[in-house]
Structure formats: structure tokens, C-alpha cells
Design a protein around this motif. Structure first.
Motif, short mmCIF file in Angstrom:
data_model
loop_
_atom_site.label_atom_id
_atom_site.label_comp_id
_atom_site.label_asym_id
_atom_site.label_seq_id
_atom_site.Cartn_x
_atom_site.Cartn_y
_atom_site.Cartn_z
N GLU A 284 -46.44 21.81 5.68
CA GLU A 284 -47.16 20.59 5.33
C GLU A 284 -48.55 20.56 5.96
O GLU A 284 -49.53 20.17 5.32
CB GLU A 284 -46.36 19.38 5.80
N LEU A 285 -48.64 20.99 7.22
CA LEU A 285 -49.92 20.99 7.93
C LEU A 285 -50.73 22.26 7.69
O LEU A 285 -51.81 22.43 8.26
CB LEU A 285 -49.68 20.79 9.43
N GLN A 286 -50.20 23.13 6.86
CA GLN A 286 -50.87 24.39 6.50
C GLN A 286 -51.21 25.23 7.72
O GLN A 286 -52.33 25.73 7.85
CB GLN A 286 -52.10 24.10 5.65
N ILE A 287 -50.22 25.39 8.60
CA ILE A 287 -50.37 26.27 9.75
C ILE A 287 -50.21 27.69 9.21
O ILE A 287 -49.12 28.09 8.82
CB ILE A 287 -49.32 25.96 10.85
N ARG A 288 -51.28 28.44 9.17
CA ARG A 288 -51.27 29.76 8.53
C ARG A 288 -51.21 30.91 9.53
O ARG A 288 -50.91 32.04 9.17
CB ARG A 288 -52.50 29.91 7.65
N SER A 289 -51.56 30.65 10.78
CA SER A 289 -51.46 31.68 11.81
C SER A 289 -51.05 30.99 13.11
O SER A 289 -51.23 29.78 13.26
CB SER A 289 -52.80 32.42 11.97
N ILE A 290 -50.49 31.78 14.00
CA ILE A 290 -50.08 31.23 15.28
C ILE A 290 -50.55 32.17 16.38
O ILE A 290 -50.69 33.37 16.13
CB ILE A 290 -48.55 31.00 15.36
N PRO A 291 -50.84 31.65 17.53
CA PRO A 291 -50.81 30.22 17.85
C PRO A 291 -51.96 29.47 17.18
O PRO A 291 -53.03 30.03 16.98
CB PRO A 291 -50.96 30.18 19.37
N THR A 292 -51.69 28.22 16.83
CA THR A 292 -52.72 27.32 16.33
C THR A 292 -52.67 26.06 17.18
O THR A 292 -51.61 25.49 17.38
CB THR A 292 -52.50 26.96 14.85
N LEU A 293 -53.83 25.65 17.68
CA LEU A 293 -53.97 24.38 18.37
C LEU A 293 -54.53 23.38 17.39
O LEU A 293 -55.48 23.67 16.67
CB LEU A 293 -54.92 24.49 19.56
N ALA A 294 -53.93 22.19 17.36
CA ALA A 294 -54.43 21.10 16.52
C ALA A 294 -54.51 19.85 17.38
O ALA A 294 -53.58 19.55 18.13
CB ALA A 294 -53.51 20.87 15.32
N LEU A 295 -55.62 19.17 17.28
CA LEU A 295 -55.85 17.94 18.03
C LEU A 295 -55.76 16.77 17.08
O LEU A 295 -56.44 16.75 16.04
CB LEU A 295 -57.22 17.99 18.71
N PHE A 296 -54.92 15.80 17.44
CA PHE A 296 -54.72 14.61 16.63
C PHE A 296 -55.15 13.39 17.45
O PHE A 296 -54.77 13.27 18.62
CB PHE A 296 -53.25 14.45 16.23
N ALA A 297 -55.91 12.51 16.84
CA ALA A 297 -56.32 11.27 17.48
C ALA A 297 -56.25 10.17 16.43
O ALA A 297 -56.65 10.38 15.28
CB ALA A 297 -57.74 11.39 18.04
N GLY A 298 -55.71 9.03 16.81
CA GLY A 298 -55.59 7.94 15.86
C GLY A 298 -54.70 8.29 14.68
O GLY A 298 -54.90 7.78 13.58
N GLY A 299 -53.73 9.19 14.87
CA GLY A 299 -52.80 9.54 13.81
C GLY A 299 -53.30 10.57 12.81
O GLY A 299 -52.62 10.88 11.85
N ARG A 300 -54.50 11.11 13.05
CA ARG A 300 -55.02 12.11 12.10
C ARG A 300 -55.54 13.33 12.85
O ARG A 300 -55.96 13.25 14.00
CB ARG A 300 -56.11 11.52 11.21
N GLU A 301 -55.53 14.46 12.16
CA GLU A 301 -56.04 15.69 12.76
C GLU A 301 -57.55 15.63 12.82
O GLU A 301 -58.22 15.32 11.84
CB GLU A 301 -55.60 16.90 11.94
N VAL A 302 -58.10 15.95 14.01
CA VAL A 302 -59.55 15.90 14.18
C VAL A 302 -60.16 17.27 14.49
O VAL A 302 -61.36 17.44 14.38
CB VAL A 302 -59.97 14.88 15.27
N ALA A 303 -59.32 18.24 14.89
CA ALA A 303 -59.82 19.59 15.17
C ALA A 303 -58.67 20.57 15.15
O ALA A 303 -57.52 20.22 15.39
CB ALA A 303 -60.52 19.62 16.53
N ARG A 304 -59.03 21.84 14.87
CA ARG A 304 -58.03 22.91 14.82
C ARG A 304 -58.67 24.20 15.29
O ARG A 304 -59.83 24.47 15.01
CB ARG A 304 -57.51 23.07 13.39
N HIS A 305 -57.87 25.01 15.98
CA HIS A 305 -58.32 26.33 16.42
C HIS A 305 -57.14 27.30 16.28
O HIS A 305 -56.06 27.04 16.79
CB HIS A 305 -58.78 26.30 17.88
N ALA A 306 -57.36 28.41 15.61
CA ALA A 306 -56.34 29.45 15.48
C ALA A 306 -56.64 30.57 16.47
O ALA A 306 -57.79 30.98 16.62
CB ALA A 306 -56.31 29.99 14.06
N GLY A 307 -55.61 31.02 17.16
CA GLY A 307 -55.76 32.12 18.12
C GLY A 307 -55.55 31.66 19.55
O GLY A 307 -55.70 30.48 19.87
N ALA A 308 -55.17 32.60 20.38
CA ALA A 308 -54.90 32.31 21.79
C ALA A 308 -56.18 31.98 22.53
O ALA A 308 -57.26 32.48 22.19
CB ALA A 308 -54.20 33.50 22.44
#
Length: 149
Positions: free
Chosen positions: A106-130
Motif C-alpha cells: 500500500e505504501l509502495q515500499i520498493r526497497s529495504i531498508p526504507t525510512l519514512a517520516l510521518f507527521a500529522g498522519g501523512r508521509e512527509v519524507a522517505r529515504h531508501a537505503g541504509a
């Protein structure tokens, strides 16, 4: 963040309101008396993630990972070290993409590790890779500075 954000207890799951000015004072759960922040990532399943996303007034930094992933295992202690530096400004959580496959899709996590930052109930940033702990802290700080959460 509101003047008294909701914080979910990592022990019993109770929702607590904590004055923002007191978040750094080591608040405890009003129900079970456990520390609301423990300086380590909280492992969540899909339901737990959705509950935190819906109810928490503290931004969530999520590590999407898998047990078979080498870079995920390398980053795990770095993410834990980042928790000590970022809590209570953020709640750090880990979600296994093996156990929460529907959520990862659902969140379209295509590679791992992936960091995702959520604020106010929504995703505000994403970074793929260690990343190293200091880089996680810097990235999260930059990402939060760009939000109005």
C-alpha cells in the motif's frame, strides 16, 4: 505538534496527553506507569502502525525492514542509536515488510531498508537505503523542518 500531543504507551497502548514542554522530562503512562519513551525503536505490526499513525501527536520515523536483508541488519543498531537522539521529538518504529506485506504494498515500499517520516498522519519524507545514526538524525531534522506538523 500541539501543546499537548497524544503519545501512545509502548507498554499497554494507552493514549496519553503530554504537554509539549514536558515531553523531554521522561513522561510515564497514566495507565501502566511505563516510560512513554524508552530510547529505542518500537516494533509494530500493521495494526499498531495504523493506530500510531492515526492517534499519535508525535511524528513517526518508520524503518521498513526484513530479517533476511543484510543492509537492514547493518542499519538496525544505527536506527536504535538514532532513537536515543531523536526521542521524544519523534517516535521511532520498525515495521517488518515480511509481516506487514499488505501495508508495504500500500505504501509502495520498493526497497529495504526504507525510512519514512510521518507527521500529522501523512508521509512527509522517505529515504531508501541504509544510513548511519548521525545521518538519520540530520535527515529527519531537515525533513521535519520542512513540515508544519
Amino acid at each position: 505538534m500541539s501543546d499537548a500531543p497524544q503519545v501512545i504507551c509502548p507498554g499497554c497502548g494507552a493514549v496519553n496527553r503530554v504537554p509539549a514542554a514536558r515531553l523531554a522530562e521522561g513522561p510515564r503512562c497514566g495507565q501502566c506507569k511505563a516510560p512513554l519513551f524508552q530510547g529505542k525503536p518500537l516494533a509494530l505490526d500493521e495494526d499498531g502502525f495504523r493506530r500510531h499513525l492515526r492517534l499519535s501527536g508525535v511524528p513517526l520515523l518508520v524503518d521498513f525492514w526484513a530479517s533476511w536483508c543484510g543492509p537492514c541488519r547493518v542499519m538496525a543498531p544505527e536506527f536504535e542509536a538514532a532513537a536515543k537522539l531523536l526521542e521524544p521529538r519523534l517516535r521511532l518504529v520498525k515495521v517488518s515488510t515480511e509481516e506487514a506485506q499488505a501495508l508495504a504494498a500500500e505504501l509502495q515500499i520498493r526497497s529495504i531498508p526504507t525510512l519514512a517520516l510521518f507527521a500529522g498522519g501523512r508521509e512527509v519524507a522517505r529515504h531508501a537505503g541504509a544510513m548511519r545514526a548521525r545521518d538519520i538524525v540530520a535527515w529527519a531534522g531537515r525533513a521535519l523542518a520542512g513540515t508544519t506538523a
